[in-house]
Every structure is written in C-alpha cells, then in structure tokens.
Design a protein around this motif. Structure first.
Motif, mmCIF file in Angstrom:
data_model
loop_
_atom_site.group_PDB
_atom_site.id
_atom_site.type_symbol
_atom_site.label_atom_id
_atom_site.label_comp_id
_atom_site.label_asym_id
_atom_site.label_seq_id
_atom_site.Cartn_x
_atom_site.Cartn_y
_atom_site.Cartn_z
ATOM 1 N N GLY A 111 0.813 -1.222 0.000
ATOM 2 C CA GLY A 111 0.000 0.000 0.000
ATOM 3 C C GLY A 111 0.841 1.265 0.000
ATOM 4 N N LYS A 112 2.064 1.162 -0.533
ATOM 5 C CA LYS A 112 2.965 2.318 -0.453
ATOM 6 C C LYS A 112 3.056 3.115 -1.740
ATOM 7 C CE LYS A 112 5.832 0.680 3.293
ATOM 8 N NZ LYS A 112 6.990 -0.126 3.646
ATOM 9 N N LEU A 113 2.358 2.687 -2.778
ATOM 10 C CA LEU A 113 2.396 3.431 -4.035
ATOM 11 C C LEU A 113 0.985 3.742 -4.503
ATOM 12 C CD1 LEU A 113 5.022 1.772 -6.436
ATOM 13 C CD2 LEU A 113 5.176 3.994 -5.295
ATOM 14 N N ARG A 114 0.834 4.902 -5.140
ATOM 15 C CA ARG A 114 -0.465 5.273 -5.719
ATOM 16 C C ARG A 114 -0.312 5.295 -7.243
ATOM 17 N NH1 ARG A 114 -1.316 4.300 -1.165
ATOM 18 N NH2 ARG A 114 -1.484 5.779 0.556
ATOM 19 N N PHE A 115 -1.215 4.615 -7.910
ATOM 20 C CA PHE A 115 -1.216 4.568 -9.375
ATOM 21 C C PHE A 115 -2.520 5.122 -9.922
ATOM 22 C CE2 PHE A 115 1.998 2.101 -11.855
ATOM 23 C CZ PHE A 115 2.943 1.936 -10.855
ATOM 24 N N SER A 116 -2.452 5.760 -11.073
ATOM 25 C CA SER A 116 -3.655 6.179 -11.805
ATOM 26 C C SER A 116 -3.553 5.655 -13.231
ATOM 27 C CB SER A 116 -3.759 7.704 -11.856
ATOM 28 O OG SER A 116 -4.058 8.214 -10.587
ATOM 29 N N PHE A 117 -4.672 5.786 -13.953
ATOM 30 C CA PHE A 117 -4.719 5.319 -15.333
ATOM 31 C C PHE A 117 -5.315 6.427 -16.190
ATOM 32 C CE2 PHE A 117 -7.137 2.988 -18.712
ATOM 33 C CZ PHE A 117 -6.033 2.469 -19.365
ATOM 34 N N ALA A 118 -4.582 6.864 -17.197
ATOM 35 C CA ALA A 118 -5.032 8.000 -18.010
ATOM 36 C C ALA A 118 -5.291 7.563 -19.444
ATOM 37 C CB ALA A 118 -3.982 9.114 -17.966
ATOM 38 N N LEU A 119 -6.570 7.388 -19.736
ATOM 39 C CA LEU A 119 -6.999 7.047 -21.101
ATOM 40 C C LEU A 119 -7.830 8.196 -21.679
ATOM 41 C CD1 LEU A 119 -7.539 5.044 -23.451
ATOM 42 C CD2 LEU A 119 -9.475 4.168 -22.127
ATOM 43 N N THR A 120 -8.864 8.611 -20.943
ATOM 44 C CA THR A 120 -9.838 9.578 -21.452
ATOM 45 C C THR A 120 -9.196 10.932 -21.775
ATOM 46 O OG1 THR A 120 -11.517 8.497 -20.097
ATOM 47 C CG2 THR A 120 -12.046 10.689 -20.920
ATOM 48 N N GLU A 121 -9.660 11.524 -22.870
ATOM 49 C CA GLU A 121 -9.220 12.874 -23.270
ATOM 50 C C GLU A 121 -10.458 13.731 -23.527
ATOM 51 O OE1 GLU A 121 -6.568 12.500 -26.613
ATOM 52 O OE2 GLU A 121 -5.218 11.167 -25.499
ATOM 53 N N PRO A 122 -10.260 15.038 -23.642
ATOM 54 C CA PRO A 122 -11.432 15.900 -23.892
ATOM 55 C C PRO A 122 -12.221 15.436 -25.120
ATOM 56 C CG PRO A 122 -9.536 17.233 -23.296
ATOM 57 C CD PRO A 122 -9.040 15.824 -23.398
ATOM 58 N N GLU A 123 -11.538 14.888 -26.134
ATOM 59 C CA GLU A 123 -12.236 14.439 -27.349
ATOM 60 C C GLU A 123 -12.253 12.923 -27.492
ATOM 61 O OE1 GLU A 123 -13.868 16.620 -29.056
ATOM 62 O OE2 GLU A 123 -13.021 18.260 -27.856
ATOM 63 N N ALA A 124 -11.963 12.210 -26.435
ATOM 64 C CA ALA A 124 -11.958 10.741 -26.519
ATOM 65 C C ALA A 124 -12.411 10.152 -25.195
ATOM 66 C CB ALA A 124 -10.566 10.230 -26.880
ATOM 67 N N GLY A 125 -13.714 9.907 -25.075
ATOM 68 C CA GLY A 125 -14.285 9.293 -23.874
ATOM 69 C C GLY A 125 -14.762 7.893 -24.209
ATOM 70 N N SER A 126 -16.058 7.792 -24.567
ATOM 71 C CA SER A 126 -16.586 6.476 -24.961
ATOM 72 C C SER A 126 -15.815 5.924 -26.149
ATOM 73 C CB SER A 126 -18.072 6.611 -25.325
ATOM 74 O OG SER A 126 -18.801 7.061 -24.215
ATOM 75 N N ASP A 127 -15.455 6.804 -27.072
ATOM 76 C CA ASP A 127 -14.662 6.377 -28.236
ATOM 77 C C ASP A 127 -13.188 6.468 -27.858
ATOM 78 O OD1 ASP A 127 -13.769 5.696 -30.701
ATOM 79 O OD2 ASP A 127 -14.313 7.585 -31.680
ATOM 80 N N ALA A 128 -12.772 5.559 -26.993
ATOM 81 C CA ALA A 128 -11.453 5.679 -26.355
ATOM 82 C C ALA A 128 -10.298 5.571 -27.346
ATOM 83 C CB ALA A 128 -11.320 4.613 -25.271
ATOM 84 N N ALA A 129 -10.496 4.829 -28.433
ATOM 85 C CA ALA A 129 -9.391 4.642 -29.383
ATOM 86 C C ALA A 129 -9.099 5.918 -30.168
ATOM 87 C CB ALA A 129 -9.709 3.494 -30.340
ATOM 88 N N ASN A 130 -9.906 6.934 -29.942
ATOM 89 C CA ASN A 130 -9.726 8.214 -30.642
ATOM 90 C C ASN A 130 -8.670 9.103 -29.979
ATOM 91 O OD1 ASN A 130 -10.510 9.928 -32.755
ATOM 92 N ND2 ASN A 130 -11.797 11.151 -31.369
ATOM 93 N N ILE A 131 -7.925 8.576 -29.020
ATOM 94 C CA ILE A 131 -6.974 9.432 -28.288
ATOM 95 C C ILE A 131 -5.955 10.065 -29.238
ATOM 96 C CG2 ILE A 131 -7.168 8.198 -26.090
ATOM 97 C CD1 ILE A 131 -4.363 7.016 -26.733
ATOM 98 N N SER A 132 -5.531 11.274 -28.873
ATOM 99 C CA SER A 132 -4.600 11.980 -29.764
ATOM 100 C C SER A 132 -3.319 12.432 -29.067
ATOM 101 C CB SER A 132 -5.302 13.199 -30.382
ATOM 102 O OG SER A 132 -5.688 14.079 -29.356
ATOM 103 N N ILE A 133 -3.248 12.320 -27.750
ATOM 104 C CA ILE A 133 -2.037 12.765 -27.042
ATOM 105 C C ILE A 133 -0.843 11.991 -27.611
ATOM 106 C CG2 ILE A 133 -2.333 11.080 -25.170
ATOM 107 C CD1 ILE A 133 -1.211 13.126 -23.234
ATOM 108 N N LYS A 134 0.223 12.710 -27.929
ATOM 109 C CA LYS A 134 1.325 12.070 -28.676
ATOM 110 C C LYS A 134 2.539 11.802 -27.794
ATOM 111 C CE LYS A 134 0.594 13.418 -33.454
ATOM 112 N NZ LYS A 134 -0.820 13.792 -33.271
ATOM 113 N N ALA A 135 3.185 10.679 -28.066
ATOM 114 C CA ALA A 135 4.515 10.427 -27.503
ATOM 115 C C ALA A 135 5.462 10.322 -28.694
ATOM 116 C CB ALA A 135 4.515 9.134 -26.705
ATOM 117 N N VAL A 136 6.384 11.271 -28.784
ATOM 118 C CA VAL A 136 7.271 11.347 -29.960
ATOM 119 C C VAL A 136 8.692 10.984 -29.537
ATOM 120 C CG1 VAL A 136 8.188 12.911 -31.729
ATOM 121 C CG2 VAL A 136 5.825 13.163 -30.942
#
Ligand SMILES: Cc1cc2nc3c(=O)[nH]c(=O)nc-3n(C[C@H](O)[C@H](O)[C@H](O)COP(=O)(O)OP(=O)(O)OC[C@H]3O[C@@H](n4cnc5c(N)ncnc54)[C@H](O)[C@@H]3O)c2cc1C
Length: 377
Positions: A111-136
């Motif tokens: 119980g010593k670490l806190r994790f979160s999960f970031a999928l949803t974006e302002p333009e990608a909620g239910s249509d999750a595969a629509n994410i646009s945040i880029k890792a270059v």
C-alpha cells in the motif's frame, strides 16, 4: 477466502470509518489518504498480486467483496482503492516487464504506491481509441505532449499509466507508458464533481514529459501494444465497478429500511405501510438479482471463458439498479431524503457517476447488443 476478505473489510469499516467521517470527506472533498494508509493494516492491498512479489496471489475478482463493503459506508474509498488495485496491481502484474514488476509490485502490495490510469481525453471518452495525445521519440527518449481528462487520483499518484498515440493505426498505434508524476512537464488539476468527492479526479496536462523506452508498459518490445494491454483489464474493471454499485445499493436499501422501521411502522395507516413495504421488497429483490449476476460473471472470469456479455450486463445492471434504489430510497424518506442528515443523497450522487465511469450504460448496452448478435450498423 472471500468470506474472510469480506469480514476483514467490514471490521475495518466499523473501526475506521464513522458515518460522520464519511460525511466530512464528501462535504470537504478530501482525498482519503489517511484511510488508504490505515487500510494497509488489513493486509489486503496485495490481494491480486502474485505471492512472488509479496502479494496474496488472488485474482482481481477476489477484491469484489472489498469494494462492496467499503462502498456500503464510503463509496469513494472503494473507487480510489479499486483504481490502484486495477491500474497498479493488475496492469503491472498482467502486462508489466519483469523489472517493472520487481520495482512496483512489492511496494503496491504494502500500500505504499499510488497509481492512476489516463486514457480519457477531452475528445476521446466512450470512443477511447480516438486518443490523440502524442509520444514522440527523439534524443533517446519519448516526449509526451497533450491533455487527459477525468483521471482519478492524477494529482496525488506516484505514477500514471498513460495511453498515448505513437502511430496512426487506431488500435495498434497506442502505447501505454508508466509516467512518474514528478517528471517536469506533468501537471494535474482536480475537478469539482457531482459525486465521488475526494477521488481527486483531474484534468491533466503533459508538456514535453520525458519517458524512457523502458517506461513503456511491458518494456520497449510492447510499443504500440497499449490497446491490447488495456483490453485485458476490461472484465475486471466492469466487475470492480459492479461491486461498488452493489455496496452503494445495499447502503441505500439499509438506510431506507432503517428509516421505515423508525418512522413508518407504527404511525401510518395500513395502506401506506404495505406500499412502502412493497417498494422495499422490490429494491431488495432487484439488488439480489444484481448481486447474482455480478458474482456469476466473476465466476466466469475465473474460469477463463469468454464472458464479455456477462461482465457488460453486470456493469449495466448493477449500476442502474443501485441508482434506482437510491432514487426510490430518497423518495421513501420524503423531505428528509433531500437533507444532508441522511446518506442517500450522497449515495445517489456517487452512483450517478458510477453509471458513467468505466464505460457508460449506453456503451455497455452496445456491447451486449453486439454479443447477442445484433448488427451494429
Ligand atoms: C468520476 C469519474 C472518474 C473517471 N476516472 C477515469 C480515469 O481514472 N481514467 C480515465 O481514463 N477515465 C476516467 N473517467 C472517464 C470515463 O471513463 C469517461 O467519462 C466515460 O468513458 C465517458 O466518456 P465521456 O465523458 O467523454 O462521455 P461521451 O463519450 O462524450 O458520452 C456522452 C454521452 O453519449 C453517450 N454515447 C457516446 N457514445 C455512444 C455510442 N456509441 N452509443 C450510444 N451512446 C453513446 C454516452 O453513453 C453518454 O451518455 C472518469 C469519469 C468519471 C465521471
């Protein structure tokens, strides 16, 4: 094991979470960090972590009684703990590289670490595969730039598993990175919400956040595998949220029954007495049906059979049933139901959010429709 887990959690709730404390956390929107630390005393943090890494070696669905019992008093605590157990314990345990497992799982089990999960974006909620945040990729590292939305715990977590776009393919162009939140360029701002106060649900901004190739969830060889990695968690996520709903439904029913016993029983004419009894009987029956559905789906998950239909039915039916119970309960309490003296209004606000997070009721119905052979157009 499930009975022990339920009893241990119930004892923890009775000892540590008074109704007054639950109300205070809700009204002041406090992240329940002190309770998360106390929860370590139960030894349950590692329930779904392999014994090799200091866990109890159970399956993710073994945690359902924990979520149910916590939700009966303080739903946000179940939401926050579930978030870490799913998006820390499970996501690393199932998809992590060996070095990620060795680095994170023993600390998560304590119980010593806190994790979160970031999928949803302002333009990608239910249509999750629509994410646009880029890792270059350049200069030996990946650089993440963009925004995420509605990320639980993002302002208090040590790590956020972040789904990014690394190629154009809708599904095979998504990579999950384990992002250290102390990295320069990461910032999170809590949102004011209707329910689940204290969950630290945030909008998150990534401004050239540097991550190393070995920070890809599963290691560098898992580049562009993020979507498939996420899919491995969906059944567990739906069932975790189902268990949260069962706990809220039970809490709402308990409060309505207690109110009935105190206020109706000896003071009202027979007709009303029976009408209220029938309403409570219906609520209890529907909750029982929801519980059977959820735990049957959980059993199917442990049998490793395809049960997308059942877990989606469970998420849809348990959350909608709990919502109905809270609405009906408030109705039965009359004017008192709308006051802050009773908990039903808090349970209702939480459950309204629960029908949205983890795939809305409409999305669950889309999945069920497809699973029963209906054309999706
Ligand atoms: C309290 C809270 C915590 C959350 N925590 C997290 C988190 O930790 N991490 C994370 O990544 N996300 C998180 N979310 C985001 C959540 O998963 C999304 O809000 C959810 O998937 C819905 O997306 P949306 O809000 O963009 O709604 P939209 O997708 O815009 O939907 C709006 C409405 O349209 C309906 N709709 C959309 N598409 C369809 C369709 N194809 N068919 C029929 N109806 C449709 C929806 O059901 C809904 O009623 C959280 C949300 C909340 C409320």
């Amino acid at each position: 094991m499930p009975d022990d887990i339920r009893q241990t959690t119930r004892a923890f709730v009775e000892k540590e979470i008074s109704f007054d404390l639950a109300r205070e956390i809700d009204q002041q929107d406090i992240y329940p960090d002190a309770l998360l630390r106390k929860f370590s005393q139960t030894g349950l943090w590692g329930i779904n972590i392999d014994e090799k890494y200091g866990g109890m070696g159970g399956h993710s669905v073994d945690a359902m009684p924990i979520y149910e019992e916590l939700s009966r008093r303080l739903p946000v605590l179940a939401w926050v703990i579930g978030n870490i157990m799913l998006y820390g314990n499970d996501i690393i345990g199932i998809n992590g590289s060996e070095s990620q497992k060795e680095k994170f799982l023993p600390a998560l089990a304590e119980g010593k670490l806190r994790f979160s999960f970031a999928l949803t974006e302002p333009e990608a909620g239910s249509d999750a595969a629509n994410i646009s945040i880029k890792a270059v990729f350049h200069d030996g590292a990946y650089w993440i730039t963009g925004n995420k939305m509605f990320i639980t715990g993002a302002g208090v977590s040590d790590y956020v598993v972040t789904m990014t776009r690394t190629a154009t393919h809708r599904y095979k162009g998504i990579t999950a990175f384990v992002v250290d939140t102390s990295t320069p360029g990461y910032s999170a701002n809590p949102l004011k919400k209707l329910g689940y106060h204290g969950s630290n649900t945030c909008s998150v901004h990534y401004e050239n956040v540097r991550v190393r190739p070995e920070d890809v969830l599963g290691g560098e060889s898992s580049l562009n595998q993020g979507w498939n990695q996420m899919v491995t968690l969906l059944n567990s996520e739906r069932l975790a949220l189902s268990a949260c709903a069962l706990g809220i439904g039970q809490a709402g029913l308990d409060e309505a029954i207690a109110f009935y016993k105190q206020h109706y029983r000896f003071s009202q004419p027979n007709g009303r007495f029976q009408a209220v009894q029938h309403a409570l009987a219906e609520m209890a029956t529907e909750l029982e049906a929801a519980r059977r559905l959820a735990y049957h789906a959980a059993w199917l998950v442990t049998q490793n059979v395809d049960c997308l239909k059942e877990t989606s039915m469970s998420k849809y039916f348990t959350t909608e049933t709990a919502k109905k119970i809270c609405l009906r309960g408030i109705d039965l309490l009359g004017s008192e139901g709308g006051t802050l003296a009773y908990n039903l209004q808090r349970y209702l606000r939480d459950v309204l959010v629960l029908t949205i997070g983890g795939g809305t009721s409409q999305i669950q119905k889309n999945i069920i429709a497809k699973q029963i052979g209906l054309d999706q157009g």
